[in-house]
Design a protein around this motif. Structure first.
Motif, PDB file in Angstrom:
ATOM      1  N   UNK A  60      32.485  54.056  21.999  1.00 27.12           N
ATOM      2  CA  UNK A  60      33.716  53.280  21.864  1.00 27.12           C
ATOM      3  C   UNK A  60      34.312  52.988  23.243  1.00 27.12           C
ATOM      4  N   UNK A  61      35.469  52.354  23.275  1.00 26.98           N
ATOM      5  CA  UNK A  61      36.122  51.979  24.522  1.00 26.98           C
ATOM      6  C   UNK A  61      36.529  53.147  25.399  1.00 26.98           C
ATOM      7  N   UNK A  62      36.560  54.359  24.834  1.00 27.43           N
ATOM      8  CA  UNK A  62      36.885  55.570  25.598  1.00 27.43           C
ATOM      9  C   UNK A  62      35.612  56.317  25.997  1.00 27.43           C
ATOM     10  N   UNK A  63      34.464  55.637  25.843  1.00 29.39           N
ATOM     11  CA  UNK A  63      33.150  56.177  26.190  1.00 29.39           C
ATOM     12  C   UNK A  63      32.818  57.440  25.397  1.00 29.39           C
ATOM     13  N   UNK A  64      33.151  57.401  24.113  1.00 23.23           N
ATOM     14  CA  UNK A  64      32.828  58.502  23.200  1.00 23.23           C
ATOM     15  C   UNK A  64      31.985  57.959  22.056  1.00 23.23           C
ATOM     16  N   UNK A  65      30.929  58.689  21.724  1.00 19.74           N
ATOM     17  CA  UNK A  65      30.070  58.291  20.611  1.00 19.74           C
ATOM     18  C   UNK A  65      30.705  58.728  19.302  1.00 19.74           C
ATOM     19  N   UNK A  66      30.874  57.793  18.389  1.00 13.90           N
ATOM     20  CA  UNK A  66      31.366  58.090  17.052  1.00 13.90           C
ATOM     21  C   UNK A  66      30.213  58.207  16.063  1.00 13.90           C
ATOM     22  N   UNK A  67      29.011  57.785  16.483  1.00 13.49           N
ATOM     23  CA  UNK A  67      27.834  57.800  15.616  1.00 13.49           C
ATOM     24  C   UNK A  67      26.653  58.421  16.360  1.00 13.49           C
ATOM     25  N   UNK A  68      25.876  59.220  15.655  1.00 17.27           N
ATOM     26  CA  UNK A  68      24.666  59.777  16.250  1.00 17.27           C
ATOM     27  C   UNK A  68      23.431  59.013  15.796  1.00 17.27           C
ATOM     28  N   UNK A  69      23.569  58.202  14.724  1.00 18.82           N
ATOM     29  CA  UNK A  69      22.437  57.459  14.186  1.00 18.82           C
ATOM     30  C   UNK A  69      22.295  56.096  14.857  1.00 18.82           C
ATOM     31  N   UNK A  70      21.095  55.550  14.814  1.00 22.23           N
ATOM     32  CA  UNK A  70      20.809  54.266  15.444  1.00 22.23           C
ATOM     33  C   UNK A  70      21.641  53.138  14.847  1.00 22.23           C
ATOM     34  N   UNK A  71      21.746  53.080  13.526  1.00 23.87           N
ATOM     35  CA  UNK A  71      22.477  51.983  12.887  1.00 23.87           C
ATOM     36  C   UNK A  71      23.948  51.990  13.305  1.00 23.87           C
ATOM     37  N   UNK A  72      24.581  53.143  13.283  1.00 23.99           N
ATOM     38  CA  UNK A  72      25.982  53.241  13.694  1.00 23.99           C
ATOM     39  C   UNK A  72      26.165  52.861  15.151  1.00 23.99           C
ATOM     40  N   UNK A  73      25.278  53.332  16.011  1.00 19.41           N
ATOM     41  CA  UNK A  73      25.373  52.984  17.428  1.00 19.41           C
ATOM     42  C   UNK A  73      25.083  51.504  17.651  1.00 19.41           C
ATOM     43  N   UNK A  74      24.146  50.959  16.900  1.00 15.50           N
ATOM     44  CA  UNK A  74      23.822  49.540  17.015  1.00 15.50           C
ATOM     45  C   UNK A  74      25.035  48.684  16.663  1.00 15.50           C
ATOM     46  N   UNK A  75      25.688  48.998  15.538  1.00 12.00           N
ATOM     47  CA  UNK A  75      26.859  48.218  15.135  1.00 12.00           C
ATOM     48  C   UNK A  75      27.980  48.329  16.168  1.00 12.00           C
ATOM     49  N   UNK A  76      28.202  49.527  16.700  1.00  9.21           N
ATOM     50  CA  UNK A  76      29.235  49.693  17.732  1.00  9.21           C
ATOM     51  C   UNK A  76      28.871  48.919  18.987  1.00  9.21           C
ATOM     52  N   UNK A  77      27.594  48.921  19.354  1.00 10.37           N
ATOM     53  CA  UNK A  77      27.151  48.169  20.527  1.00 10.37           C
ATOM     54  C   UNK A  77      27.458  46.683  20.352  1.00 10.37           C
ATOM     55  N   UNK A  78      27.176  46.142  19.160  1.00  7.96           N
ATOM     56  CA  UNK A  78      27.482  44.736  18.900  1.00  7.96           C
ATOM     57  C   UNK A  78      28.983  44.486  18.978  1.00  7.96           C
ATOM     58  N   UNK A  79      29.785  45.411  18.454  1.00 12.12           N
ATOM     59  CA  UNK A  79      31.244  45.269  18.539  1.00 12.12           C
ATOM     60  C   UNK A  79      31.689  45.276  20.004  1.00 12.12           C
ATOM     61  N   UNK A  80      31.036  46.096  20.814  1.00 13.12           N
ATOM     62  CA  UNK A  80      31.361  46.147  22.240  1.00 13.12           C
ATOM     63  C   UNK A  80      31.026  44.808  22.909  1.00 13.12           C
ATOM     64  N   UNK A  81      29.894  44.220  22.542  1.00 14.44           N
ATOM     65  CA  UNK A  81      29.508  42.920  23.096  1.00 14.44           C
ATOM     66  C   UNK A  81      30.551  41.868  22.730  1.00 14.44           C
ATOM     67  N   UNK A  82      30.946  41.843  21.463  1.00 13.50           N
ATOM     68  CA  UNK A  82      31.943  40.871  21.007  1.00 13.50           C
ATOM     69  C   UNK A  82      33.254  41.067  21.767  1.00 13.50           C
ATOM     70  N   UNK A  83      33.653  42.311  22.005  1.00 14.53           N
ATOM     71  CA  UNK A  83      34.894  42.579  22.748  1.00 14.53           C
ATOM     72  C   UNK A  83      34.804  42.043  24.176  1.00 14.53           C
ATOM     73  N   UNK A  84      33.663  42.225  24.831  1.00 13.46           N
ATOM     74  CA  UNK A  84      33.499  41.702  26.192  1.00 13.46           C
ATOM     75  C   UNK A  84      33.526  40.171  26.158  1.00 13.46           C
ATOM     76  N   UNK A  85      32.840  39.570  25.206  1.00 12.77           N
ATOM     77  CA  UNK A  85      32.836  38.111  25.104  1.00 12.77           C
ATOM     78  C   UNK A  85      34.255  37.570  24.916  1.00 12.77           C
ATOM     79  N   UNK A  86      35.024  38.246  24.064  1.00 12.67           N
ATOM     80  CA  UNK A  86      36.392  37.791  23.783  1.00 12.67           C
ATOM     81  C   UNK A  86      37.255  37.748  25.036  1.00 12.67           C
TER      82      UNK A  86
END
Length: 141
Positions: free
Chosen positions: A45-71
Motif C-alpha cells: 500500500x501507500x505506506x509500503x506495507x503488504x496487506x496481502x501475501x498471495x499473488x492475486x491480492x498483491x497483483x490487484x494492489x499493484x494495479x491500484x498503485x499504477x492507477x494512483x500514479x497515473x492519476x
C-alpha cells in the motif's frame, strides 16, 4: 496491418494481417501524446506495507498503485499502452489466471495494452510476488 480502436481507448491497437487477434493483451499499440512511465511498482500500500501475501491480492494492489500514479498525471487506465509484469512463481500465476483476470478487469477494465509477463528468481522486496512497470500515453488535446 489491422488497426483497432477498442472502446474507451484513445490509442490504436496493432495486429498484423493474418494473425489471430491477441486475447487479454495487444501485440502492439500506437499512441501520440504525453508519455508517462512508472517505476516497478509492487503490491504494497501507500505506506509500503503488504496487506496481502498471495499473488492475486498483491497483483490487484499493484494495479491500484499504477492507477494512483497515473492519476497524478491526469491519466486513466485506458491510457496504458504497455505493462511489463515480473512474477516470482510461474506455477502460482498459471493456477490463478481466472482470479488474476478478474482482478485486472476490476481495476483496469477491459483495456488490454501490450504486455509481457516474465518469471524472475526474486524481487528486491522479499515479500513481493509481482512487480509491474507501466507506460501510458495521454493523447494531445
Amino acid at each position: 496491418m489491422n488497426l483497432q480502436n477498442p472502446p474507451r481507448s484513445p490509442h490504436s491497437f496493432l495486429n498484423p494481417e493474418g494473425w489471430v487477434p491477441a486475447k487479454g493483451y495487444a501485440n502492439g499499440v500506437m499512441a501520440q501524446g504525453k508519455v508517462i512511465f512508472t517505476g516497478g511498482l509492487i503490491g504494497w500500500n501507500g505506506q509500503q506495507q503488504f496487506e496481502h501475501v498471495d499473488l492475486v491480492g498483491q497483483f490487484e494492489q499493484t494495479l491500484r498503485n499504477i492507477v494512483a500514479v497515473l492519476e497524478t498525471a491526469g491519466a486513466r487506465p485506458e491510457h496504458l499502452v504497455r505493462l511489463t509484469w515480473y512474477i516470482t512463481d510461474k506455477a502460482e500465476y498459471l493456477s490463478n489466471l481466472k482470479e488474476i483476470g478478474a482482478a485486472y478487469r476490476r481495476v483496469i477494465g477491459r483495456h488490454f495494452p501490450a504486455m509481457a509477463v516474465v518469471q524472475v528468481v526474486a524481487l528486491i522486496e522479499d515479500a513481493a510476488k509481482v512487480e509491474i512497470e507501466a507506460t501510458a500515453v495521454i493523447p494531445h488535446d
